[in-house]
Motif scaffolding. Structure first.
Motif: not given
Length: 180
Positions: A20, A42-44, A143
């Motif tokens: 992200a 954090e993943s997007d 996420m």
């Protein structure tokens, strides 16, 4: 000696796919940011993260140290799929190629307990790719969050290596064929 390998990471060659904005990989890899619990990766757009780490020299990897803050532990990854020397790996090949190792990540691991690796599979590592396919929520739209990632291992000594044939010839030519 087995040590944190952050000092031999090639900073410009470390990347994370699906991170992200404002929550980049550097937050969890490089001090001092990685020691701050609120400094996150954090993943997007879904739970998946794919991290590529490139080393300045060949290393042997012993273990990984991961952390996700306790309050966010549900969003910590539950599995790591590791690949050695595959710097161009993308999500689809991470799902289909044979990894060097697949490890289950426990809550203790997310609190910093080292994730031991099969040492024999990680002997001549120039890049390590870590695919986190999901997190503890089990929801692929939730996420994935990490606050620290450290690679622990050792650098390989190169002293005493034999000069190549070209180097030997060049040295010989320089020393003997060009008398003053």
């Amino acid at each position: 000696p087995i040590e944190d390998l952050v000092g031999v990471l090639e900073k410009t060659q470390c990347e994370c796919l699906n991170a992200a904005d404002g929550k980049p990989l550097a937050n969890i890899i490089f001090p001092p940011a990685r020691e701050e619990p609120e400094s996150l990766l954090e993943s997007d757009c879904d739970a998946q993260l794919l991290i590529h780490l490139t080393f300045q020299q060949i290393v042997k990897v012993h273990s990984l140290v991961l952390e996700t803050p306790e309050s966010l532990r549900q969003q910590g990854p539950v599995k790591a799929i590791l690949f050695v020397n595959k710097p161009t790996l993308d999500f689809s090949s991470a799902e289909s190629e044979k990894p060097a190792q697949e490890v289950v990540i426990s809550p203790d691991n997310l609190a910093g307990k080292p994730l031991e690796l099969k040492f024999t599979a990680f002997q001549n590592v120039s890049t390590i790719s870590i695919f986190f396919p999901e997190n503890a929520t089990g929801d692929e739209d939730e996420m994935t969050i990490l606050s620290k990632l450290a690679v622990v291992g050792m650098t390989t000594a190169i002293e005493g290596s034999k000069p190549s044939l070209e180097q030997q010839k060049a040295a010989a030519a320089g020393d003997w064929l060009n008398p003053k």
